[in-house]
Design a protein around this motif. Sequence first.
Motif, PDB file in Angstrom:
ATOM      1  N   VAL A 279       0.728  -1.138  -0.055  1.00 55.05           N
ATOM      2  CA  VAL A 279      -0.002   0.158  -0.133  1.00 55.05           C
ATOM      3  C   VAL A 279       0.847   1.371   0.054  1.00 55.05           C
ATOM      4  O   VAL A 279       0.723   2.324  -0.635  1.00 55.05           O
ATOM      5  N   VAL A 280       1.916   1.285   0.758  1.00 54.69           N
ATOM      6  CA  VAL A 280       2.837   2.438   0.848  1.00 54.69           C
ATOM      7  C   VAL A 280       3.361   2.648  -0.480  1.00 54.69           C
ATOM      8  O   VAL A 280       3.707   3.810  -1.055  1.00 54.69           O
ATOM      9  N   GLN A 281       3.828   1.638  -1.316  1.00 57.30           N
ATOM     10  CA  GLN A 281       4.480   1.634  -2.403  1.00 57.30           C
ATOM     11  C   GLN A 281       3.352   2.093  -3.696  1.00 57.30           C
ATOM     12  O   GLN A 281       3.766   3.156  -4.253  1.00 57.30           O
ATOM     13  N   LEU A 282       2.323   1.472  -3.607  1.00 55.42           N
ATOM     14  CA  LEU A 282       1.160   2.045  -4.359  1.00 55.42           C
ATOM     15  C   LEU A 282       0.940   3.602  -4.207  1.00 55.42           C
ATOM     16  O   LEU A 282       0.634   4.433  -5.136  1.00 55.42           O
ATOM     17  N   LYS A 283       0.687   4.122  -2.938  1.00 57.52           N
ATOM     18  CA  LYS A 283       0.529   5.422  -2.653  1.00 57.52           C
ATOM     19  C   LYS A 283       1.701   6.479  -3.096  1.00 57.52           C
ATOM     20  O   LYS A 283       1.480   7.427  -3.552  1.00 57.52           O
ATOM     21  N   LYS A 284       2.895   5.918  -3.043  1.00 57.87           N
ATOM     22  CA  LYS A 284       4.127   6.676  -3.499  1.00 57.87           C
ATOM     23  C   LYS A 284       4.084   6.704  -5.098  1.00 57.87           C
ATOM     24  O   LYS A 284       4.500   7.843  -5.435  1.00 57.87           O
ATOM     25  N   GLU A 285       3.538   5.851  -5.812  1.00 59.55           N
ATOM     26  CA  GLU A 285       3.439   5.966  -7.367  1.00 59.55           C
ATOM     27  C   GLU A 285       2.263   6.627  -7.753  1.00 59.55           C
ATOM     28  O   GLU A 285       1.990   6.584  -8.905  1.00 59.55           O
ATOM     29  N   GLY A 286       1.219   6.920  -6.853  1.00 55.69           N
ATOM     30  CA  GLY A 286       0.152   7.647  -7.260  1.00 55.69           C
ATOM     31  C   GLY A 286      -1.047   6.720  -7.933  1.00 55.69           C
ATOM     32  O   GLY A 286      -1.900   7.037  -8.403  1.00 55.69           O
ATOM     33  N   LYS A 287      -0.804   5.347  -7.461  1.00 59.20           N
ATOM     34  CA  LYS A 287      -1.709   4.531  -8.042  1.00 59.20           C
ATOM     35  C   LYS A 287      -2.797   4.159  -6.999  1.00 59.20           C
ATOM     36  O   LYS A 287      -2.979   4.457  -5.918  1.00 59.20           O
ATOM     37  N   ALA A 288      -3.924   3.442  -7.365  1.00 57.83           N
ATOM     38  CA  ALA A 288      -5.219   2.985  -6.361  1.00 57.83           C
ATOM     39  C   ALA A 288      -4.700   2.143  -5.519  1.00 57.83           C
ATOM     40  O   ALA A 288      -4.101   1.004  -5.977  1.00 57.83           O
ATOM     41  N   THR A 289      -5.084   2.419  -4.220  1.00 57.50           N
ATOM     42  CA  THR A 289      -4.807   1.368  -3.139  1.00 57.50           C
ATOM     43  C   THR A 289      -5.956   0.437  -2.761  1.00 57.50           C
ATOM     44  O   THR A 289      -5.777  -0.685  -2.163  1.00 57.50           O
ATOM     45  N   ALA A 290      -7.232   0.702  -2.910  1.00 59.85           N
ATOM     46  CA  ALA A 290      -8.364   0.012  -2.628  1.00 59.85           C
ATOM     47  C   ALA A 290      -8.406  -1.269  -3.181  1.00 59.85           C
ATOM     48  O   ALA A 290      -8.761  -2.322  -2.479  1.00 59.85           O
ATOM     49  N   PRO A 291      -8.128  -1.878  -4.519  1.00 58.23           N
ATOM     50  CA  PRO A 291      -8.238  -3.085  -4.894  1.00 58.23           C
ATOM     51  C   PRO A 291      -7.355  -4.011  -4.109  1.00 58.23           C
ATOM     52  O   PRO A 291      -7.965  -5.066  -3.806  1.00 58.23           O
ATOM     53  N   ILE A 292      -6.443  -3.442  -3.328  1.00 57.88           N
ATOM     54  CA  ILE A 292      -5.567  -4.629  -2.784  1.00 57.88           C
ATOM     55  C   ILE A 292      -6.280  -4.836  -1.252  1.00 57.88           C
ATOM     56  O   ILE A 292      -6.144  -5.804  -1.012  1.00 57.88           O
ATOM     57  N   LEU A 293      -6.763  -3.745  -0.859  1.00 54.18           N
ATOM     58  CA  LEU A 293      -7.868  -3.985   0.284  1.00 54.18           C
ATOM     59  C   LEU A 293      -8.931  -5.068  -0.066  1.00 54.18           C
ATOM     60  O   LEU A 293      -9.102  -6.036   1.001  1.00 54.18           O
ATOM     61  N   PHE A 294      -9.645  -4.873  -1.130  1.00 56.40           N
ATOM     62  CA  PHE A 294     -10.678  -6.026  -1.440  1.00 56.40           C
ATOM     63  C   PHE A 294     -10.231  -7.397  -1.581  1.00 56.40           C
ATOM     64  O   PHE A 294     -10.674  -8.177  -1.127  1.00 56.40           O
ATOM     65  N   LYS A 295      -8.941  -7.229  -2.068  1.00 60.20           N
ATOM     66  CA  LYS A 295      -8.268  -8.574  -2.297  1.00 60.20           C
ATOM     67  C   LYS A 295      -8.033  -9.346  -1.088  1.00 60.20           C
ATOM     68  O   LYS A 295      -8.428 -10.597  -0.719  1.00 60.20           O
ATOM     69  N   TYR A 296      -7.577  -8.601  -0.261  1.00 61.46           N
ATOM     70  CA  TYR A 296      -7.093  -9.342   1.113  1.00 61.46           C
ATOM     71  C   TYR A 296      -8.261  -9.528   2.033  1.00 61.46           C
ATOM     72  O   TYR A 296      -8.286 -10.516   2.996  1.00 61.46           O
TER      73      TYR A 296
END
Length: 417
Positions: A279-296
Motif C-alpha cells: 500500500v505504501v508503494q502504491l501510494k508513493k506511485e500515485g496508484k489506486a490502493t483500494a483493490p489490494i484492500l478488497f483482495k485481502y
Amino acid sequence: MQAITAIRSKKLSPEQLFMLSVLAVNGGNYLYNLVLGRLLGPEQFADAAVLITFLLVLSFVAMTFQLVTAKFSVVFENSTFNNFISRIYKNATIVGVILGALVIIGSSQLQQLFHTSTSSMFVIFGFGVPLYFLMSVNRGVYQGKKAFKSLSITYQAEMLSRLLITLGLIFLFEIQSSVVIAIGILISFGFGLIPFKFSTLKLKATQRIAKVESKQVRNFFVITAFYELTQIIINNSDILLVKHYFESYDAGLYASLALIGRIVYFIAWMFVMLLLPTVVQLKKEGKATAPILFKYVGYIAAIASVIVFACALFPETAITILFGDSYLVMAPLLWKYALATGVFAISNIFAYYYLSLDRYVPVIFSGLFGMLQMGLVIFFHESLEQVVHMQIAAMFLLLIFQVSYFIYDSKSKAVKS
C-alpha cells in the motif's frame, strides 16, 4: 525431486514463498502449543499460556518498531535511510532494556497477579526482551525492502529453535516446568536474529534526520504504538483476565480454546505483512490502493468462514485431535470463539490499510472497541461462555464501524473528485 522441479517450474513469487513460509511458521508454533497442552494438562498449561501470552504481547509492542522500520524503509533512501535505521535501532534497544528490566523487577508481583507457580519464568523472559526488539527492527528492514527470503528465515529460525529446544528439554530431562518454557523462548530470540546484518547496527547516526522527515516518523510511530496497544488488548486481555478471575483448570481450558480459535487470525497476519509495504508503494506511485484492500479482505473472509464452519461442525473432533479428551468440555464454545477472532481479523485489515495511508480514524475505532471488549469481560465473567459472548459483541461492533468508515471515506473521495 519431481515436487521441487514442479515448484521451480511454476516460479513462485517472493510474496508467495513468504506466505508459504508464514504458514509453516504458524504450523510450527501451533505444534509447539499443542504438544505443551497435551504434555502439561489444563492446570500446568495455564502457566505456559501466561508465558505464551506475554510473548504475544511482546510481539505486538515490538511490532511498532517493525512496522515503522518497514514503512520508512520504503519511503527513505540512501543517507536518510541509514540515519533512520541507526536511530530506530538505538530507540528499540533503549525501550527493550527498560521493558525487560521492568518485567524482571516486577516478577514477584506478576506471579501473584496471574497465580503462576514461579516468578523465575518472568525473570528469564525479561532478559530476552531487548533481543526481541533488535530482531523486530531487523525484520522491519527486510519487510520494507521486500527481502522475503531473509524475512522468512528469521521467523523460521525463531520458531524451530523454540520448538526443538523446549520440547528437547522437556523430553530429555523430564522437566515439565514453566521455567523450561521460558528458557526455550529466551534462546529462540537469539536464533530469530538470523540473518542479521551487523553493519546496519550503528547506534549513533552520522547526521540528524530532517525536521519534516523526523516528524513523519514520530507521528507514525505514536499512532502505530497506539494501534499495537489495541491489538494487545483485543488479542490477549481475555486470556490474562480469565487467568485472573478463574481457577487454573478453567484458565487452561480457555487457553486451549483460544489457541484453536485464533487460527484464522494467525493466517490473516501473513496478509498484513504483505499489505503495508504494498500500500505504501502504491501510494508513493500515485496508484489506486483500494483493490489490494478488497483482495485481502476477500481472502480473510473466505478463510474465516471455512474455519468457523469447521469448528461448528466438528468441534469435538478438532479438540480431541489437537489437545485430547481433557479439553472436550470446551467444544460447544469453539465455533463462537473462532467467529470472534474471524471478525476481528477482517476488521484488522481495514485498520492496517488506513494505517499504511497515514489515516488514523480506524485505529481509534480499534482502541475504543478493544477497551470495550476488556470492560465487558471485567464486568461480565460469570462463565467462560459469557466471556466469549462479550468478545463476539465487541468485535461485530468494531467491524460495523470499520466498514461504515470505509464507505463514508469512499463517498467523500468520489464527491471531491
